[in-house]
Enzyme design. Structure first.
Site, PDB file in Angstrom:
ATOM      1  N   GLU A 180       0.829  -1.203   0.000  1.00  0.00           N
ATOM      2  CA  GLU A 180       0.000   0.000   0.000  1.00  0.00           C
ATOM      3  C   GLU A 180       0.865   1.255   0.000  1.00  0.00           C
ATOM      4  O   GLU A 180       0.557   2.234  -0.699  1.00  0.00           O
ATOM      5  CB  GLU A 180      -0.936   0.014   1.209  1.00  0.00           C
TER       6      GLU A 180
ATOM      7  N   CYS B 171      -8.611   3.119   7.970  1.00  0.00           N
ATOM      8  CA  CYS B 171      -9.954   2.778   7.513  1.00  0.00           C
ATOM      9  C   CYS B 171     -10.845   2.315   8.656  1.00  0.00           C
ATOM     10  O   CYS B 171     -10.379   1.902   9.719  1.00  0.00           O
ATOM     11  CB  CYS B 171      -9.892   1.732   6.398  1.00  0.00           C
TER      12      CYS B 171
ATOM     13  N   SER C 167      -8.383  -9.598   6.033  1.00  0.00           N
ATOM     14  CA  SER C 167      -8.303 -10.455   4.845  1.00  0.00           C
ATOM     15  C   SER C 167      -8.420 -11.934   5.184  1.00  0.00           C
ATOM     16  O   SER C 167      -8.144 -12.785   4.337  1.00  0.00           O
ATOM     17  CB  SER C 167      -6.996 -10.184   4.081  1.00  0.00           C
TER      18      SER C 167
END
Length: 320
Positions: free
Chosen positions: A132, A201, A274
């Protein structure tokens, strides 16, 4: 044999976030619409179980686009985002590209571009080498984004003009650590510009808060996730900091060392963003083989976020 009692506190929210669901759906939808193979640059998300299951369905994972052997096939970019050079290379090779970058990562990319267009020097808080971070820094020319990781980095960094300075962050960081780094930047550079809405997030924040709520109550916290998953590693750290004597990252139930798991009465289980719920269930079943298990879900809040698929995958008649 009488099994000893064990209470499992199951943290919620846990597991898949909306960005991960969208990324996996993009690969599966592309396979359904266009058939195999579908190429994927890097791990679509950081979880071996997910990657292996997509491989079994016809996805081919490559490190770089020059490994794609058939440029007529769809190629998917991972949820972590990619430098601008990657879609540019795909376009130059006339590839049918599908971008699975999480929209919340794309938000950070757009912030960086806006700051740069307005002449601001940009500091990125993140982990060096993480996909990222590579993708975010790759949105702008070399040198336009400065990477820092720690409070000490924030204390030492020198800038060209404190009045034209902005910061952005990786989306999967420790909320507490990042708050400390930002505080130091704001102390040194009172005019520094931050994001309109914080970059870490919602899923990262929620999963960390859920761990904080159970950590003081458990003898052991198990985080189901992958070693290269930033948000999973942060959950381990949060558990350790907030009262759990032992906090471990485990990929599968088969990785558990039962010789170290005796004498437990209360444990906590969560999962990185994930990690699929099937691996959590597998972990609980493994404990049932050794203990008389009672599961208690500790729910902090409900999540109802969903992200749309790319337009190409919503139009079923589209062909590559």
């Amino acid at each position: 044999m009488i099994k000893p009692p064990l209470t499992i506190l199951l943290a919620a929210p846990r597991g898949f976030c909306a960005g991960v669901v969208r990324a996996i759906d993009i690969v599966e939808r592309a396979l359904a619409l266009y058939g195999a193979p579908v190429f994927v640059r890097h791990e679509i998300v950081h979880n071996k179980f997910v990657v292996d299951s997509l491989k079994a369905k016809g996805a081919i994972f490559v490190k770089e686009l020059d490994e794609v052997t058939d440029t007529t096939r769809p190629v998917v970019f991972s949820a972590h985002g990619v430098p601008k050079s990657v879609p540019a290379m795909a376009a130059a090779r006339h590839m049918f590209q599908l971008d699975a970058t999480c929209p919340l990562v794309t938000k950070v990319h757009m912030e960086a571009q806006r700051h740069h267009a307005e002449g601001f020097e940009i500091i990125l808080i993140g982990h060096q080498g993480h996909p990222e971070v590579i993708g975010t820094m790759g949105q702008l020319p070399d040198g336009a984004v400065r990477l820092i990781e720690t409070v000490e980095d924030a204390r030492r960094i020198s800038v060209l003009n404190p009045e034209k300075l902005a910061y952005i962050t990786q989306t999967t960081l420790s909320v507490d650590d990042t708050r400390d780094v930002i505080s130091e930047l704001q102390r040194r550079f009172p005019s520094i510009r931050g994001p309109y809405k914080e970059d870490i997030c919602y899923a990262t924040t929620n999963r960390q808060e859920a761990v904080k709520s159970i950590a003081p109550r458990v003898q052991l916290l198990l985080v189901v996730g992958a070693p290269n998953s930033s948000n999973s590693q942060r959950l381990v750290e949060v558990g350790a900091r907030h009262g759990t004597p032992r906090s471990l990252l485990v990929q599968r139930a088969s990785d558990l060392d039962w010789s170290t798991l005796e004498g437990l009465s209360v444990i906590g289980i969560t999962a990185g963003a994930s990690a699929p719920e099937s691996l959590v269930n597998e972990m609980i079943d493994a404990f049932r083989d050794h203990y008389d298990v009672a599961v208690e879900t500790v729910s902090l809040r409900e999540e109802n976020v969903a992200f749309k698929l790319p337009r190409e995958l919503r139009e079923t008649s589209t062909a590559p």
